[in-house]
Design an enzyme around this catalytic site. Sequence first.
Site, PDB file in Angstrom:
ATOM      1  N   HIS A  71     -80.666 -62.026 120.580  1.00 32.06           N
ATOM      2  CA  HIS A  71     -80.771 -63.209 121.445  1.00 32.06           C
ATOM      3  C   HIS A  71     -80.400 -64.485 120.700  1.00 32.06           C
ATOM      4  CE1 HIS A  71     -85.058 -63.597 119.924  1.00 32.06           C
ATOM      5  NE2 HIS A  71     -84.782 -64.878 120.067  1.00 32.06           N
ATOM      6  N   ASP A 118     -83.377 -55.824 119.188  1.00 30.78           N
ATOM      7  CA  ASP A 118     -82.970 -57.234 119.190  1.00 30.78           C
ATOM      8  C   ASP A 118     -82.374 -57.631 117.839  1.00 30.78           C
ATOM      9  OD1 ASP A 118     -82.622 -59.868 119.812  1.00 30.78           O
ATOM     10  OD2 ASP A 118     -84.650 -60.208 120.540  1.00 30.78           O
ATOM     11  N   SER A 173     -87.449 -66.444 115.436  1.00 29.39           N
ATOM     12  CA  SER A 173     -86.599 -65.346 115.895  1.00 29.39           C
ATOM     13  C   SER A 173     -85.534 -65.050 114.846  1.00 29.39           C
ATOM     14  CB  SER A 173     -85.923 -65.713 117.216  1.00 29.39           C
ATOM     15  OG  SER A 173     -86.862 -65.786 118.252  1.00 29.39           O
TER      16      SER A 173
END
Length: 711
Positions: A85, A222, A646
């Site tokens: 992402h 991810d 992230s």
Amino acid sequence: MNLRIVIIAICCLFNLTAQADEGMWMLGNLNKQTRQTMKELGLQMSADKLYSPKRPSLKDAVVSFGGFCSGVVVSEDGLVFTNHHCGFSSVQQHSSVEHDYLKDGFVAHNRSEELPNPELYVRFLLRTEDVTKRVLGAVKAEMTESERSNAVDSVMLVVGEEVSRKDTTLVGIVDAYYGGNEFWLSVYRDYNDVRLVFAPPSSIGKFGWDTDNWVWPRHTGDFCVFRIYADKHNRPADYSPENVPYHPEYVAPISLDGYKEGSFCMTLGYPGRTERYLSSFGIEDMMMNTNQAQIDVRGIKQGIWKREMDRNDSIRIKYASKYDESSNYWKNSIGMNRSIRKLRVLEKKRAMEQEIRRWIQQTPGEREKLLRLFPDLELDYKDIREAKHAQAYFIEAFLNGPELVQLALSILNLDFEGEQKTVLANLKEIVEKYANLDLDIDKEVFTAMLKEYRSQVDSIYLPELYQTIATEYGGNDRAYVDSLYAASELTALRGLKRFLEQDTTYHIYDDPAISLGIDLIGKMFEMNLPMREASIEIDRNERLLNAAVRRMYASRNFYPDANSTMRLSFGTICGYTPFDGAEYDYYTTTKGILEKAKAHVGDVDFEVQPEILSLLSSGNFGKYADEKGEMNVCFISNNDITGGNSGSAMFNAKGELLGLAFDGNWEAMSSDILYEPKMQRTIGVDVRYILFIIEKYGRAGNLIKELNIGN
């Protein structure tokens, strides 16, 4: 509430020494107590192996990725692992209906196939330095809060600029810590040539999409792989075919040994922003204004986007990245407000504040300075409540709403007096950013935003365009929108191109979209005016509260709120109990992917290509399997993270890479305000799953050979 309950509540908020899993610690300021706690939990590295400004250390393998995520360098030739992402926008920009890298994934089989991303950069931290004395040396007792702020900002800027003057390849940034009570200089080196190397299909990298976002158990691969390039001297350079792979100071080793419940785990990255010291009044303000506006307005906008994305592949590709970014914070706001209520965060904060009030009253030196602290905070937040509410909805409905408005504001924000080369480069960047604007969708969004904003605020907060709609368009919002888009040159980017080509017959400031942007900026300024004085006082008193808490609990080991600088969090791999009768394990496997895909047939959030299902069903995981022969996908720890983390590296006790952090859990979405040790978890993708997908699905064994993988 009796004293014992108050003390328990305070301990829950500020027991920053006993809970080893709480805290976003500054690597360059790890005290003896923190280092000892890490050692007791199992860390096998010395502090200078984690951070050293003079010799290679673990921090040299960790990067700020694009300024909005984190990443980790995993090869001598500059490969970087980050989240899917985080790289999603880059993947989207390179995608088309003919080459749908979002759906099918992307693999560069050799260096020449790696795709450049001009908007991306990675940032390495070289060192940090405490400059508090120098910054606060400019503050005088007789200064007003505005004068103090200006003096502090000036010194911060000067200190940062000194770094670049000594070495143009360096960036110096001074950040405020502890609510503006301390200041630290961070020295960075940025690399601007970052190329896409590998992206899994979205059915892996986004498996579960909105449904599973912020939720455990999770089965999302991810991850994304990029490569840093430099000039032939290994120095930063803009993109050029002549650049070569960057050779890092330190490469993160990778472990295939996995983890067990209770294993030490630390996370290193760039968390964005937390508000752990914010007053209860500030929390209420955040809930009712910023969060609620995002929930209400983005829900409407995203509904329009999603409907059209599901209908048309071309729209899906164009809108995928912006939908992903918008919906992530939308769901975060929903979860945060829910958790604040469910976990009784406000009640705990108020109990703590009541104890601080008592301490102030009983401490002569504090009473003299802070007697009006809480009454003033309460009154100032109350004074700005209505205007702040309108402003929050204004920002979401207009400044973050229609893309035509965002395009106009981007142009207005440009410094046209700057160097011509820079101005043109920035304009070209804007052209590229809004090249995927779909007019019909944007007009529907604009119309919906007009209606929603009108329904949420008092008429005094309506900008002039509403009067225009009433008098010239008979109150018909869509008629106004259609007319605006028909008259603006920016809708087809003709205006920008004419400006870029220096067409003397075109005056960009005469464009009706630009005129609207100017009107909206004026309204925003008008809304800010009555809040200015109270907002300044709020900032001052929140800073004083932060300092008072640290004085009251002087023996405790406090960490500063996250502020987009490098931080270390540590703890253990562990499951949790979300509610009575439920026990969540600390890892998931590929079995869960197969089960979810079967249970959600027809749901696009869980669609997986047959070849991927076949690969996972085979059970042929080789060296990437755990001791049971299973393929772990995700795992959780009680590390302390937030947005910006992230892509952060998750390391074991030896400093070997276990995986990448990519999410938090739904039950503890209030974690930016209050850490809940029994409930809060960091969700990471297992590095073994990453390598398995790269090697077996992507057939990119050449990338695997670059890595430093332990036996």
